[in-house]
Design a protein around this motif. Sequence first.
Motif, PDB file in Angstrom:
ATOM      1  N   ARG A  92       0.858  -1.189   0.000  1.00  0.00           N
ATOM      2  CA  ARG A  92       0.000   0.000   0.000  1.00  0.00           C
ATOM      3  C   ARG A  92       0.891   1.234   0.000  1.00  0.00           C
ATOM      4  O   ARG A  92       1.848   1.320   0.785  1.00  0.00           O
ATOM      5  CB  ARG A  92      -0.943   0.024   1.198  1.00  0.00           C
ATOM      6  N   VAL A  93       0.583   2.182  -0.891  1.00  0.00           N
ATOM      7  CA  VAL A  93       1.444   3.339  -1.087  1.00  0.00           C
ATOM      8  C   VAL A  93       0.614   4.607  -1.256  1.00  0.00           C
ATOM      9  O   VAL A  93      -0.590   4.567  -1.498  1.00  0.00           O
ATOM     10  CB  VAL A  93       2.345   3.162  -2.336  1.00  0.00           C
ATOM     11  N   ILE A  94       1.312   5.729  -1.113  1.00  0.00           N
ATOM     12  CA  ILE A  94       0.772   7.032  -1.483  1.00  0.00           C
ATOM     13  C   ILE A  94       1.766   7.681  -2.441  1.00  0.00           C
ATOM     14  O   ILE A  94       2.937   7.287  -2.502  1.00  0.00           O
ATOM     15  CB  ILE A  94       0.551   7.940  -0.257  1.00  0.00           C
ATOM     16  N   ALA A 130       8.626   5.113  -9.191  1.00  0.00           N
ATOM     17  CA  ALA A 130       8.766   4.558  -7.842  1.00  0.00           C
ATOM     18  C   ALA A 130       9.359   5.571  -6.884  1.00  0.00           C
ATOM     19  O   ALA A 130       9.043   5.564  -5.692  1.00  0.00           O
ATOM     20  CB  ALA A 130       9.628   3.299  -7.892  1.00  0.00           C
ATOM     21  N   THR A 131      10.200   6.475  -7.392  1.00  0.00           N
ATOM     22  CA  THR A 131      10.846   7.477  -6.544  1.00  0.00           C
ATOM     23  C   THR A 131       9.875   8.540  -6.048  1.00  0.00           C
ATOM     24  O   THR A 131      10.226   9.330  -5.171  1.00  0.00           O
ATOM     25  CB  THR A 131      11.986   8.165  -7.303  1.00  0.00           C
ATOM     26  N   ASP A 132       8.657   8.567  -6.605  1.00  0.00           N
ATOM     27  CA  ASP A 132       7.657   9.560  -6.194  1.00  0.00           C
ATOM     28  C   ASP A 132       6.679   9.004  -5.162  1.00  0.00           C
ATOM     29  O   ASP A 132       5.748   9.697  -4.750  1.00  0.00           O
ATOM     30  CB  ASP A 132       6.872  10.068  -7.403  1.00  0.00           C
ATOM     31  N   LEU A 133       6.902   7.758  -4.728  1.00  0.00           N
ATOM     32  CA  LEU A 133       5.969   7.087  -3.832  1.00  0.00           C
ATOM     33  C   LEU A 133       6.514   6.995  -2.415  1.00  0.00           C
ATOM     34  O   LEU A 133       7.709   7.167  -2.175  1.00  0.00           O
ATOM     35  CB  LEU A 133       5.672   5.680  -4.343  1.00  0.00           C
ATOM     36  N   ALA A 134       5.602   6.709  -1.494  1.00  0.00           N
ATOM     37  CA  ALA A 134       5.968   6.490  -0.084  1.00  0.00           C
ATOM     38  C   ALA A 134       5.043   5.443   0.494  1.00  0.00           C
ATOM     39  O   ALA A 134       3.925   5.249   0.006  1.00  0.00           O
ATOM     40  CB  ALA A 134       5.841   7.793   0.711  1.00  0.00           C
ATOM     41  N   PRO A 135       5.471   4.758   1.537  1.00  0.00           N
ATOM     42  CA  PRO A 135       4.580   3.793   2.188  1.00  0.00           C
ATOM     43  C   PRO A 135       3.347   4.475   2.772  1.00  0.00           C
ATOM     44  O   PRO A 135       3.394   5.619   3.225  1.00  0.00           O
ATOM     45  CB  PRO A 135       5.461   3.203   3.302  1.00  0.00           C
ATOM     46  N   PHE A 136       2.261   3.758   2.742  1.00  0.00           N
ATOM     47  CA  PHE A 136       0.979   4.194   3.285  1.00  0.00           C
ATOM     48  C   PHE A 136       1.132   4.486   4.779  1.00  0.00           C
ATOM     49  O   PHE A 136       1.770   3.730   5.501  1.00  0.00           O
ATOM     50  CB  PHE A 136       0.008   3.035   3.085  1.00  0.00           C
TER      51      PHE A 136
END
Length: 304
Positions: free
Chosen positions: A88-90, A111-117
């Motif tokens: 799950r990501v934001i 992928a570098t623009d995402l973070a963990p939920f």
Amino acid sequence: MRAILIKKFGGPEVLEVAEVAVPEPGAGQVRIKVEAAALNPVDLLSASGYFVKLNRLAQLDAYGVGWDVAGVVDAVGEGVTGYAAGDRVIGLSDQLDRVPDVQAEYAVLPATDLAPFPAGKTAAEAASLPLNSLTADQAIDLLELAEGSTLLVTGAAGGVGGYAVELGKARGLRVIATAGAADEELVRGFGAAEFIPRGASLTTFGQVDGVIDAAKVGEAALAAVRDGGGFVSVDGSKPASDRDVRLLAVLVTADGARLTELSELVAKGELSVRVAEVLPFEQVTEAYTKLAAGGYRGRIVLAP
């Protein structure tokens, strides 16, 4: 899949749900099965054709829309090692020419623009975080204020303003906040040391070291900055000044590493997430009409 597109320019009525192909992730990209996508005022600018008129976008038959997304990783492209299907990501989509964009059933982002939920939060709450928190965070960065400095935040009850108050306090700044009188308790809860009701003098507590003008007050907020201080606008505009004040504008960019830190602050209860209402894609016109009307304390969120 279904995606919200802009095929002609205008008001909330031009946002429509369309059938488009499911996007495929390329090298370094992640595909997300979208659970929630928050609406922001900048989306209304996209719908109006503002960015095309500024020559920031090419003329296309249709445009995607959205900045904030929360969901589940569905597929990863070549070279992606930090995320796997089921995570799950934001994320923040900071490119205006993505078609479709994150207001869709599936979205593809680097992928570098995402973070963990953020643990313990709903999809709608998680989706409300990226754009406003990163904008506030990057605005504070621009001011380069030392610990103990004084920061004035206008529009402190709004999305960007609220995060600016919380993050400013977390960085050891003395935050003076201005908003409507009815929002004093809310804003003080974010950590404001002092509160100025809208319409009162912004120099009530003297001049400040820096301003984040989230409410687009302009000259009155600039007048509250001491000589040698800094002024940051969040809409790209800069009031004219012949004083020794640094005039800055924050142009938010995706930053997965920093968004990860902000997500962790949310999970710890040290940063707020606020949702006003969650609506399905089928009510996109209603959602954007409410966004245009304003007055919400929290994000309006669309769910596929």
